[in-house]
Design an enzyme around this catalytic site. Structure first.
Site, PDB file in Angstrom:
ATOM      1  CD  GLN A  20      -2.957  -0.065   0.573  1.00  0.00           C
ATOM      2  OE1 GLN A  20      -3.677   0.145   0.953  1.00  0.00           O
ATOM      3  NE2 GLN A  20      -4.414  -1.340   0.161  1.00  0.00           N
ATOM      4  CG  ASP A  47       6.462  -6.988  -2.239  1.00  0.00           C
ATOM      5  OD1 ASP A  47       6.871  -7.296  -1.370  1.00  0.00           O
ATOM      6  OD2 ASP A  47       6.027  -5.450  -2.059  1.00  0.00           O
ATOM      7  CD  GLN A 117      15.078  -6.200   3.351  1.00  0.00           C
ATOM      8  OE1 GLN A 117      14.558  -5.928   3.747  1.00  0.00           O
ATOM      9  NE2 GLN A 117      14.952  -6.707   2.325  1.00  0.00           N
ATOM     10  CG  ASN A 136       6.068   0.165  12.717  1.00  0.00           C
ATOM     11  OD1 ASN A 136       7.382   0.912  12.796  1.00  0.00           O
ATOM     12  ND2 ASN A 136       4.473   0.207  12.198  1.00  0.00           N
ATOM     13  CG  ASP A 164       5.173   9.264  14.648  1.00  0.00           C
ATOM     14  OD1 ASP A 164       4.163   8.447  15.026  1.00  0.00           O
ATOM     15  OD2 ASP A 164       6.470   8.600  14.056  1.00  0.00           O
ATOM     16  CG  HIS A 192       6.520   5.236  14.183  1.00  0.00           C
ATOM     17  ND1 HIS A 192       5.769   6.193  13.529  1.00  0.00           N
ATOM     18  CD2 HIS A 192       6.047   3.829  13.863  1.00  0.00           C
ATOM     19  CE1 HIS A 192       4.529   5.771  13.246  1.00  0.00           C
ATOM     20  NE2 HIS A 192       4.907   3.946  12.792  1.00  0.00           N
ATOM     21  CB  SER A 247      -0.802   5.360   7.794  1.00  0.00           C
ATOM     22  OG  SER A 247       0.250   5.046   8.481  1.00  0.00           O
TER      23      SER A 247
END
Ligand code: LMR
Length: 336
Positions: A20, A47, A117, A136, A164, A192, A247
């Site tokens: 998204q 991806d 990664q 996250n 934020d 966060h 979000s």
């Protein structure tokens, strides 16, 4: 003019690109929102295998966008090809949080991804690649990336708290019924997560009679000390509840703000919030990835020094630091 030499394209890696946030972010990068209207870009999208076909679809749409600044698109499931020579790496990839899940639930799988990664970026990215971790737990993923990519300078590994920061500007603007662009110098301290501390003590608003402090304009201290803070802390969860998805457009926009200000510099007299490696400023344990107020110049951030911290703020800054220390040890226990 057309006589000006064109800039070399900047290669931007986006991991988890078929998701998204990636879908919202791609046209912003291709239109120059991230790196400026005169900066050609080549986008590397990575991806996982299950998303390969969707990723190809995004590539088709990028071609169909006929974006003048877009000089190439790589869509791949091969991490080496994705990381090769990239100048900017935006790490969206990870196991997402669903409604009702705590951030800690997603930790164990994500730290393994970030360890892997780290190695790929270290070996294949440009030597001065700037890394922004969004997935996250963002601060702790960035910490793991930093620890397992020792040849990447600490200065080049950051995590996103600009979302934020922007949310806090938005809430102040709504409360005062002013334009969001007239509000500045909010600080988001720490993680966060729901322990983050959005701090309006140093914030100001440009008014027709000059700059006024937010504390003066919002006489209601109680709102600033309670509802304002919890609204920002819980905003991500509120959006997941409403959208049944994290979000995305606001996250993508914040990613562009973060990279743009880092690369092109923060406006004079203004700071922004970034998750960066602590140097011990404000008594925060060195080495933690912690959100601080920063200014940026010549592609480097520096922590704003000398802000007055009262007892209320001190307690909140420490409690979010303590959560990060706990996350760090949890992450290491997941790595075995
Ligand atoms: C957000 O801030 O919107 C996300 O980080 C929410 C989350 O915790 O997944």
């Amino acid at each position: 003019s057309s006589m000006d030499a064109e800039k070399e394209p900047v290669k931007v890696l986006v991991t988890g690109a078929a998701g998204q946030i990636g879908y919202a972010l791609m046209p912003m990068i291709a239109r120059g929102v991230m790196l400026g209207p005169d900066q050609p870009v080549i986008i590397h999208m990575l991806d996982i295998e299950q998303c390969a076909e969707a990723l190809d679809g995004v590539k088709m749409e990028l071609i169909d966008g006929a974006f003048p600044l877009l000089r190439g698109v790589v869509a791949t499931t091969d991490v080496v090809e994705a990381c090769r020579d990239v100048n900017i790496a935006v790490m969206l990839g990870g196991i997402p949080r669903k409604e009702g899940m705590e951030r800690k639930d997603v930790m164990s799988r994500n730290v393994l991804i970030y360890k892997a990664q780290a190695a790929a970026l270290e070996q294949h990215a440009a030597a001065d690649c700037k890394v922004l971790v969004v997935a996250n737990p963002a601060n702790t993923n960035a910490l793991i990336l930093k620890e397992f990519a020792p040849s990447i300078t600490d200065k080049n590994i950051t995590c996103l708290t600009r979302l934020d920061h922007n949310r806090a500007l938005g809430q102040i603007a709504e409360k005062l019924k002013v334009h969001v662009s007239d509000v500045k110098n909010i600080v988001v301290w720490g993680n966060h997560s729901s322990t983050q501390y959005p701090d309006a003590d140093h914030a100001s608003v440009a008014t027709s009679s000059g700059e006024r402090s937010v504390r003066d304009l919002i006489a209601d201290d109680k709102w600033l000390n309670t509802e304002f803070i919890t609204t920002i802390q819980q905003r991500g969860a509120a959006i997941i509840k409403a959208r049944k998805l994290s979000s995305a457009l606001s996250a993508a926009s914040a990613v562009c703000d973060h990279i743009r200000d880092w690369v092109l510099g923060t406006p004079k007299g203004t700071w922004v919030s970034m998750g960066v490696c602590s140097d011990g400023s404000y008594g925060i344990q060195p080495g933690l990835i912690y959100s601080f107020p920063v200014t940026c110049q010549h592609g480097e951030w520096s922590i704003v020094q000398g802000l007055q911290i009262d007892e209320f703020s001190r307690a909140k800054m420490d409690s979010t630091a303590n959560e990060l220390i706990e996350e760090k040890s949890l992450a290491y226990s997941c790595l075995g």
